[in-house]
Design an enzyme around this catalytic site. Structure first.
Site, short mmCIF file in Angstrom:
data_model
loop_
_atom_site.label_atom_id
_atom_site.label_comp_id
_atom_site.label_asym_id
_atom_site.label_seq_id
_atom_site.Cartn_x
_atom_site.Cartn_y
_atom_site.Cartn_z
N HIS A 64 42.03 47.30 45.15
CA HIS A 64 41.46 47.78 44.21
C HIS A 64 40.19 49.41 44.05
O HIS A 64 39.84 49.02 44.59
CB HIS A 64 40.20 47.09 43.74
CG HIS A 64 40.65 46.80 42.31
ND1 HIS A 64 40.32 47.58 41.41
CD2 HIS A 64 40.48 45.93 41.00
CE1 HIS A 64 39.99 47.71 40.21
NE2 HIS A 64 40.83 46.18 39.61
N GLY A 108 42.62 43.62 47.31
CA GLY A 108 43.46 43.55 46.19
C GLY A 108 44.89 43.73 46.71
O GLY A 108 45.72 43.32 45.93
N TYR A 138 37.06 36.63 43.19
CA TYR A 138 38.68 36.61 43.14
C TYR A 138 38.57 35.82 41.79
O TYR A 138 38.22 34.49 41.27
CB TYR A 138 38.78 36.36 44.21
CG TYR A 138 40.25 37.30 44.50
CD1 TYR A 138 39.55 39.17 44.66
CD2 TYR A 138 41.67 36.74 44.13
CE1 TYR A 138 41.16 39.50 44.75
CE2 TYR A 138 42.56 37.57 44.24
CZ TYR A 138 42.57 39.72 44.53
OH TYR A 138 43.03 39.77 44.44
#
Ligand code: LCV
Length: 259
Positions: A64, A108, A138
């Site tokens: 991410h 991610g 998460y």
């Protein structure tokens, strides 16, 4: 500057992540380009799609884009987060998506890779689940992606330690389909993609969707879901979450105090 390169050859689609300056971090811009690329390849009747990094990449994707994460008071991985859109786009793509891995896969990006239908990795590849390193809670469907890809105790080890595991161990665990020398990676991936493309695309598409629905068929009571969301809110409203994001941006090790 295009954040991806895309091509379709003989029913095989190729998407190359191409933002090396940010180690292919999954920014909103890069994610949108991959999702648009998948839609375009579906229109061009590609029967398999390979997602890769440029040859010789040391980092497949750094996960991410941390600079796009909220600094608290908002779910960092809510339904509309770019990472969530990308995982769903891969899972719902009508033909098999093959992750061709060279280099490190972080956070991610690991979920994106594990959401792919097949994973072919160079023997130098590594995989790391990093929420604990950043202090990120998460999300539920993401944790299910991990549980569908790796044994329960391995998911715990990877999420609690945030340490990368090598491709050889990932293959032994059944997390990835094939591990090959880096110089054979493209040829082996291409051969698998062509084998799939030579089979019945409608039957494959239906079996992929059946497996997606069955893999997601885990009952969770409304109370259970609300409890999880409440616990996640405590985390993303915590000082530790803010510290994790700030430490990353300040390029220093975070100091977590459990509050
Ligand atoms: C934005 C970045 C990133 C990045 N975002 O190169 O799973 S969760 O819950 O944790 C989820 C929220 C998630 O996925 O979080 C991200 C998890 N990712 C990581 O923890 C990996 C973070 N990155 C790294 O550890 C290193 O960058 C690696 C080992 C990937 C590569 O190291 P290398 O020395 O080759 P740099 O660290 O110098 O990074 C090059 C540029 O990319 C940016 C980084 O800030 C730097 O930008 P500047 O040159 O402007 O300083 N970058 C790297 N990762 N995830 N930006």
């Amino acid at each position: 500057m295009d954040r991806i390169q895309i091509r379709c050859e003989g029913h095989i689609g190729w998407i190359t992540l191409n933002h090396p300056e940010k180690r292919n971090a999954l920014s909103d811009e890069l994610v949108k380009a991959v999702i648009d690329g998948l839609a375009r390849l579906a229109k061009e009747s590609c029967r398999a799609v390979v997602i890769r990094a440029p040859a010789g990449a040391k980092v497949w994707s750094a996960g991410h884009d941390v600079s796009e994460l909220p600094e608290g008071r908002r779910d960092p991985l809510g339904w509309d987060d770019p990472l969530r859109h990308l995982v769903r786009a891969i899972e719902q793509h009508p033909s098999p998506v093959i992750a061709m891995i060279e280099g490190g896969v972080w956070g991610g990006a690991c979920e994106v890779v594990l959401a792919c239908d097949l994973i072919v990795a160079a023997d130098t590849a590594t995989f790391a689940l990093t929420p604990a390193k950043l202090g990120v809670p998460y999300n539920v469907s993401g944790m299910l992606t991990f549980l569908n890809a790796a044994p329960f105790r391995i998911v715990k080890e990877m999420t609690f330690t945030a340490e990368p595991i090598p491709a050889a161990r990932a293959e032994r665990l059944g997390m990835i389909n094939r591990i090959v020398p880096a110089d054979e990676l493209e040829a082996v991936t291409n051969a698998i993609a062509h084998t799939i493309a030579g089979n019945a695309p409608l039957a494959i598409s239906v079996m992929k969707e059946q497996l997606r629905i069955l893999a997601g068929a885990h009952p969770m009571s409304p109370q259970g879901f609300e409890r999880v969301q409440g616990l996640r809110r405590v985390v993303y409203d915590s000082a530790d979450y803010r510290e994790g994001i700030r430490a990353f941006k300040e390029k220093r090790k975070p100091v977590f105090e459990g509050r």
